[in-house]
Design an enzyme around this catalytic site. Structure first.
Site, PDB file in Angstrom:
ATOM      1  N   ASP A   8     -15.568  15.926 -45.836  1.00  0.00           N
ATOM      2  CA  ASP A   8     -14.310  15.261 -45.510  1.00  0.00           C
ATOM      3  C   ASP A   8     -14.581  13.754 -45.473  1.00  0.00           C
ATOM      4  OD1 ASP A   8     -15.576  14.758 -43.085  1.00  0.00           O
ATOM      5  OD2 ASP A   8     -14.048  15.695 -41.841  1.00  0.00           O
ATOM      6  N   HIS A   9     -13.634  12.992 -44.914  1.00  0.00           N
ATOM      7  CA  HIS A   9     -13.793  11.539 -44.829  1.00  0.00           C
ATOM      8  C   HIS A   9     -14.946  11.155 -43.893  1.00  0.00           C
ATOM      9  CE1 HIS A   9     -10.993  13.167 -41.936  1.00  0.00           C
ATOM     10  NE2 HIS A   9     -11.219  12.153 -41.129  1.00  0.00           N
ATOM     11  N   CYS A  65     -19.269  16.834 -42.424  1.00  0.00           N
ATOM     12  CA  CYS A  65     -18.100  16.224 -41.791  1.00  0.00           C
ATOM     13  C   CYS A  65     -18.621  15.192 -40.792  1.00  0.00           C
ATOM     14  CB  CYS A  65     -17.179  17.276 -41.154  1.00  0.00           C
ATOM     15  SG  CYS A  65     -17.856  18.138 -39.725  1.00  0.00           S
ATOM     16  N   GLY A  66     -17.790  14.749 -39.863  1.00  0.00           N
ATOM     17  CA  GLY A  66     -18.246  13.698 -38.958  1.00  0.00           C
ATOM     18  C   GLY A  66     -19.415  14.131 -38.096  1.00  0.00           C
ATOM     19  N   THR A  67     -19.251  15.281 -37.444  1.00  0.00           N
ATOM     20  CA  THR A  67     -20.321  15.815 -36.598  1.00  0.00           C
ATOM     21  C   THR A  67     -21.130  16.904 -37.285  1.00  0.00           C
ATOM     22  OG1 THR A  67     -18.821  17.477 -35.729  1.00  0.00           O
ATOM     23  CG2 THR A  67     -18.996  15.414 -34.480  1.00  0.00           C
ATOM     24  N   GLY A  68     -20.569  17.503 -38.305  1.00  0.00           N
ATOM     25  CA  GLY A  68     -21.150  18.702 -38.920  1.00  0.00           C
ATOM     26  C   GLY A  68     -20.704  19.977 -38.226  1.00  0.00           C
ATOM     27  N   ILE A  69     -20.063  19.832 -37.077  1.00  0.00           N
ATOM     28  CA  ILE A  69     -19.704  21.014 -36.278  1.00  0.00           C
ATOM     29  C   ILE A  69     -18.479  21.720 -36.871  1.00  0.00           C
ATOM     30  CG2 ILE A  69     -18.934  21.837 -34.023  1.00  0.00           C
ATOM     31  CD1 ILE A  69     -20.512  19.483 -32.775  1.00  0.00           C
ATOM     32  N   HIS A  98     -35.905  31.891 -41.813  1.00  0.00           N
ATOM     33  CA  HIS A  98     -35.533  32.972 -40.897  1.00  0.00           C
ATOM     34  C   HIS A  98     -34.085  33.430 -41.038  1.00  0.00           C
ATOM     35  CE1 HIS A  98     -39.041  32.186 -37.829  1.00  0.00           C
ATOM     36  NE2 HIS A  98     -39.454  32.378 -39.077  1.00  0.00           N
ATOM     37  N   HIS A 133     -36.691  39.342 -40.426  1.00  0.00           N
ATOM     38  CA  HIS A 133     -35.554  38.418 -40.474  1.00  0.00           C
ATOM     39  C   HIS A 133     -34.394  39.014 -41.276  1.00  0.00           C
ATOM     40  CE1 HIS A 133     -38.147  35.631 -38.516  1.00  0.00           C
ATOM     41  NE2 HIS A 133     -39.033  35.713 -39.499  1.00  0.00           N
TER      42      HIS A 133
HETATM   43  C1  RB5 Z   1     -12.702  13.978 -38.539  1.00  0.00           C
HETATM   44  O1  RB5 Z   1     -12.285  12.859 -37.824  1.00  0.00           O
HETATM   45  C2  RB5 Z   1     -13.669  14.798 -37.719  1.00  0.00           C
HETATM   46  O2  RB5 Z   1     -12.974  15.479 -36.718  1.00  0.00           O
HETATM   47  C3  RB5 Z   1     -14.449  15.743 -38.598  1.00  0.00           C
HETATM   48  O3  RB5 Z   1     -15.111  15.033 -39.589  1.00  0.00           O
HETATM   49  C4  RB5 Z   1     -15.517  16.571 -37.922  1.00  0.00           C
HETATM   50  O4  RB5 Z   1     -16.360  15.778 -37.148  1.00  0.00           O
HETATM   51  C5  RB5 Z   1     -15.058  17.757 -37.193  1.00  0.00           C
HETATM   52  O5  RB5 Z   1     -15.857  18.527 -36.630  1.00  0.00           O
END
Ligand code: RB5
Length: 141
Positions: A8-9, A65-69, A98, A133
Site C-alpha cells: 500500500d502507500h 504496509c506501514g507496520t506490516g501487521i 519451520h 514442522h
Molecule cells: C495505512 O496508513 C496503514 O494503516 C497501513 O499501511 C498498515 O500499517 C496497516 O496495518
C-alpha cells in the site's frame, strides 16, 4: 526466482528499495499495489497478490504496509497462505525453515531499507526443513 511484491502507500518507498535490491540479485520482481505512493487499501493488495502465489504465478510473495501487521492479517485470511511478518533476519530464516512461509511481510514505517533488503534475501535463500514442522503445518491446515 519470481517474486510478487505488493504494497500500500505505507509500504511504497520500501517496496521500491526491496524491488531494486532483489533485481540486482537476479530475481524477477513483479510489483502490485500503490503505483506512485497514492493511498491504496492494504487488504486489496494482499487479496491481489496471494492468489497468484497459490496459483504458482510466482515463487514467493512479499507484502509491505506501514507496520506490516494489517497486510499480514489480510494475507493469512487466505487459505494456503502462510504470511510471516519479519523484523529481522532470524525471523526470516526460521519462518522459511519451520513454517514454510510463502509470503514475507514487512513494515515500511518500521524497518529500514538496509535491514528489509537483507530480510528479503534471507527469506528467499532458506528452505523448509519438513519433518516435524510439516506435521505442525498440517495441524494449522
Ligand atoms: C495505512 O496508513 C496503514 O494503516 C497501513 O499501511 C498498515 O500499517 C496497516 O496495518
Amino acid at each position: 526466482m519470481k517474486i510478487l511484491l505488493g504494497s500500500d502507500h505505507g509500504g511504497y518507498d520500501l517496496r521500491l528499495e526491496v524491488a531494486k535490491y532483489l533485481e540486482e540479485l537476479g530475481h524477477e520482481v513483479v510489483q502490485y499495489g500503490s503505483k506512485g505512493g497514492e493511498s491504496v487499501d492494504y487488504p486489496l493488495v494482499a487479496q491481489e497478490v496471494c492468489p497468484k502465489v497459490l496459483a504458482g504465478e510466482g515463487d514467493f510473495g512479499i507484502l509491505i504496509c506501514g507496520t506490516g501487521i494489517g497486510i499480514s492479517i489480510a494475507a493469512n485470511k487466505i487459505h494456503g497462505i502462510r504470511a510471516a511478518l519479519c523484523t529481522d533476519c532470524y525471523m526470516a530464516e526460521f519462518t522459511r525453515k519451520h513454517n514454510n512461509a510463502n509470503v514475507l511481510c514487512m513494515g515500511g514505517r518500521v524497518t529500514g531499507p538496509g535491514t528489509a533488503c537483507k530480510i528479503a534475501e534471507t527469506f528467499l535463500s532458506n528452505g523448509f526443513e519438513g519433518g516435524r514442522h510439516q506435521r505442525r503445518i498440517d495441524e494449522i491446515e
